[in-house]
Write a protein that holds these residues in place. Structure first.
Motif, PDB file in Angstrom:
ATOM      1  N   VAL A 154       1.800   1.606   1.164  1.00 30.66           N
ATOM      2  CA  VAL A 154       0.407   1.167   1.141  1.00 30.66           C
ATOM      3  C   VAL A 154      -0.141   1.339   2.559  1.00 30.66           C
ATOM      4  O   VAL A 154       0.595   1.179   3.535  1.00 30.66           O
ATOM      5  CB  VAL A 154       0.314  -0.320   0.719  1.00 30.66           C
ATOM      6  CG1 VAL A 154      -1.066  -0.885   0.965  1.00 30.66           C
ATOM      7  CG2 VAL A 154       0.692  -0.488  -0.741  1.00 30.66           C
ATOM      8  N   TYR A 157      -6.820  -3.996  -2.910  1.00 31.15           N
ATOM      9  CA  TYR A 157      -6.643  -5.401  -2.543  1.00 31.15           C
ATOM     10  C   TYR A 157      -7.265  -5.717  -1.183  1.00 31.15           C
ATOM     11  O   TYR A 157      -7.598  -6.874  -0.906  1.00 31.15           O
ATOM     12  CB  TYR A 157      -5.160  -5.783  -2.608  1.00 31.15           C
ATOM     13  CG  TYR A 157      -4.750  -6.060  -4.027  1.00 31.15           C
ATOM     14  CD1 TYR A 157      -4.829  -7.335  -4.561  1.00 31.15           C
ATOM     15  CD2 TYR A 157      -4.355  -5.018  -4.861  1.00 31.15           C
ATOM     16  CE1 TYR A 157      -4.497  -7.584  -5.882  1.00 31.15           C
ATOM     17  CE2 TYR A 157      -4.031  -5.253  -6.183  1.00 31.15           C
ATOM     18  CZ  TYR A 157      -4.099  -6.534  -6.683  1.00 31.15           C
ATOM     19  OH  TYR A 157      -3.798  -6.781  -8.004  1.00 31.15           O
ATOM     20  N   THR A 201      -5.565   0.443  -0.447  1.00 22.90           N
ATOM     21  CA  THR A 201      -5.408  -0.299  -1.697  1.00 22.90           C
ATOM     22  C   THR A 201      -6.672  -1.096  -2.009  1.00 22.90           C
ATOM     23  O   THR A 201      -7.353  -1.569  -1.091  1.00 22.90           O
ATOM     24  CB  THR A 201      -4.215  -1.268  -1.599  1.00 22.90           C
ATOM     25  OG1 THR A 201      -4.273  -2.207  -2.680  1.00 22.90           O
ATOM     26  CG2 THR A 201      -4.235  -2.056  -0.308  1.00 22.90           C
ATOM     27  N   LEU A 230       0.741  -2.206  -5.310  1.00 22.52           N
ATOM     28  CA  LEU A 230      -0.599  -2.811  -5.233  1.00 22.52           C
ATOM     29  C   LEU A 230      -1.643  -1.870  -5.842  1.00 22.52           C
ATOM     30  O   LEU A 230      -2.733  -1.687  -5.312  1.00 22.52           O
ATOM     31  CB  LEU A 230      -0.961  -3.166  -3.788  1.00 22.52           C
ATOM     32  CG  LEU A 230      -0.147  -4.302  -3.154  1.00 22.52           C
ATOM     33  CD1 LEU A 230      -0.593  -4.552  -1.719  1.00 22.52           C
ATOM     34  CD2 LEU A 230      -0.271  -5.585  -3.966  1.00 22.52           C
ATOM     35  N   THR A 231      -1.284  -1.267  -6.971  1.00 18.20           N
ATOM     36  CA  THR A 231      -2.044  -0.296  -7.766  1.00 18.20           C
ATOM     37  C   THR A 231      -2.174   1.061  -7.094  1.00 18.20           C
ATOM     38  O   THR A 231      -2.837   1.947  -7.610  1.00 18.20           O
ATOM     39  CB  THR A 231      -3.461  -0.785  -8.156  1.00 18.20           C
ATOM     40  OG1 THR A 231      -4.345  -0.675  -7.033  1.00 18.20           O
ATOM     41  CG2 THR A 231      -3.449  -2.208  -8.667  1.00 18.20           C
TER      42      THR A 231
END
Length: 538
Positions: free
Chosen positions: A142, A508, A506, A95-96
């Protein structure tokens, strides 16, 4: 969306010196981080040659599966001609990865735009994905915020070999389950479904950690034309053939100048970030057992634990004919990057800048100068909920960072204790003990069994009183749960586990709350890359 700047107390000694000590800067770097350095660096790059056409085609080939926007296509074409690059890189996190991956990309994009305008030449933003890194434990998880605490969500893959992130293929069902679990912690918003569908589509389309990372990052930054290249790309290895030859031929001298520079770095109190060794080859070999580090011994390039032993001639043959079997380490990656790209400036975090600091003579040995080194922007995102909590408690972001919020919470919690209740319970326990002592006078005459029974009975009643006290505390905390939760939100969101938000969470989390225009809106803010911490109120 509002932007605020805050001068945080810099705890990193290297960054303190980089930003404030001219002698340090000139000892370990070629250029100051000043506007006046850019024309000089541009002039230096004009005197060097690059395989521009092959580089542009390598980037195009790598990016095509992920989609090339009109702006990215323009940047690739410019790079093939006369453009210079602002480069930053990061490992391929799920998620990057943490927010700072996105912050680094934002820094690269904004600096490239600014220098394009200032210099009047094409300056393109490039993100160098460290797909050759093999420490998967650094990228396989994450964090989300749950009730004021950072909660870790880890991909449960069983990678025995030291596989590079670009070779490590994930199980799609396991990754899909992990992503759904993470999104489940975000809470449902108007953006959740589309965002989750997009991420799950990326999981399905890709196979490796690097591909998954690039698809998401490319989606976030496609409008900006951010270019991506994987350091483990086979096509990039083809381009790097002659540079690997150069690194092999000069390996002994490079190891010597790097070790000497790191000794000076350590003498000045900055530690040994690389742990440089005089016998280092500063290259990895991609072996059946994974990515293994080579050293030099008796004229050979070896990895004794894997039984590898190459002559210099064999290493040069590998570089020419099978360059994908070679990989850079932390020392040679910056050198390789500068041989491949016309790097105007490199954007890095504190750890990277410490590594670069010991490479000045290595660059010079290869007839190059170091690019301008620019610290990435450090950013904290503040949601409306957190902003409300700050205002309600009359706290500032600095209060959270300094520990004032933690102190206030402890004082508030201790003030909730009903000392009168505790006193009555303690008095009851004392009286109970005294009465049992009287009973014990009789049980002593009735034998050890009755004595044991009496002691057990006393322990039972004492335990019940302790239970009562515990329940009373719970009831008080429950009654004031909302207020205590406010303290938890501030620490958990802004300074989780005692570190900046950008190091754990993250993006997100915030895309889910703010929506798909988050990146575009952040890039539209009037940033000044002046070393201060940026606070963005969403």
């Amino acid at each position: 969306m509002e932007l605020e700047s805050l001068a945080l107390q810099e705890k990193n000694k290297v960054m303190q010196s980089y930003n404030n000590d001219k002698e340090f800067l000139h000892t370990f770097f070629d250029y100051e981080n000043e506007e006046s350095s850019y024309p000089a660096r541009l002039k230096e790059l004009a005197g060097r040659t690059f395989e521009r056409r092959q580089l542009a085609e390598t980037i195009r080939s790598f990016m095509e599966p992920f989609g090339i926007s009109a702006n990215a296509n323009t940047h690739i074409e410019e790079l093939a001609k006369n453009a210079v690059a602002v480069v930053g890189g990061q490992q391929a996190g799920i998620l990057t990865g943490p927010l700072y991956s996105v912050h680094k990309a934002i820094s690269v994009i904004l600096l490239a735009k600014r220098q394009r305008e200032k210099l009047g030449v094409p300056v393109v933003p490039v993100f160098w994905v460290a797909g050759e890194d093999h420490d998967l434990n650094e990228i396989n998880h994450v964090y989300t915020e749950m009730e004021g605490r950072a909660t870790k969500h880890q991909y449960r893959g069983n990678f025995i070999l030291k596989l590079m992130a670009s070779d490590a293929q994930y199980d799609k069902q396991v990754m899909e389950s992990l992503v759904k679990d993470i999104f489940g912690k975000f809470g449902e918003t108007a953006y959740t479904k589309d965002l989750l569908d997009e991420v799950l589509s990326a999981v399905e389309q890709e196979k490796s950690f690097t591909q998954f990372f690039v698809r998401l990052m490319n989606g976030l930054f496609k409008e900006e034309g951010l270019l991506f290249i994987d350091s483990a790309s086979k096509q990039l290895r083809e381009l790097e053939k002659s540079y690997f030859v150069h690194l092999i031929e000069e390996s002994e001298q490079l190891a010597e100048v790097i070790s000497k520079k790191e000794e000076l770095f350590a003498e000045k109190g900055f530690g040994s970030p690389m742990g440089a060794e005089l016998d280092a080859a500063n290259l990895f070999y991609i072996h059946d057992t994974g990515r293994v580090l080579l050293s030099r011994k008796d004229g050979f390039f070896v990895n004794e634990s894997s039984g590898l032993r190459f002559s210099k001639a064999e290493m040069l043959r590998i570089a020419q004919e099978e360059p994908w079997l070679l990989s850079n380490n932390v020392a040679t990656r910056p050198l390789m990057q500068d041989m491949v790209f016309p790097v105007l400036a490199f954007v890095g975090g504190p750890g990277e800048i410490a590594y670069w600091a010991v490479l000045k003579e290595a660059f010079h040995h290869l007839d190059m100068k170091m690019p301008i080194i620019v610290p990435r922007m450090s950013i904290t995102l503040v949601t409306p909920q957190v902003k409300h909590a700050l205002d309600e408690k009359n706290f500032t972001f600095d209060d959270v960072m300094s520990g004032a919020v933690f102190t206030a919470r402890e004082q508030f919690a201790s003030g909730l204790q009903d000392e009168r209740f505790d006193s009555v319970v303690d008095e009851t326990e004392k009286i109970l003990g005294q009465q049992y002592e009287k009973i014990a006078v009789f049980t002593e005459q009735q034998g050890p069994m009755m004595q044991e029974l009496l002691e057990k009975n006393l322990r039972f009643h004492t335990k019940q009183l302790d239970y009562l006290k515990g329940k009373a505390v719970e009831a008080v905390l429950l009654k004031h749960d909302a207020e205590l939760r406010t303290f938890g939100i501030l620490e958990g969101e802004l300074f989780p586990e005692g570190v900046l938000q950008e190091r754990l969470y993250t993006p997100y989390t915030y895309l889910n709350s703010y929506g798909p225009t988050l990146i575009r809106d952040i890039l539209g803010l009037p940033f000044v890359m002046d070393g201060t911490h940026k606070i963005i109120y969403l």
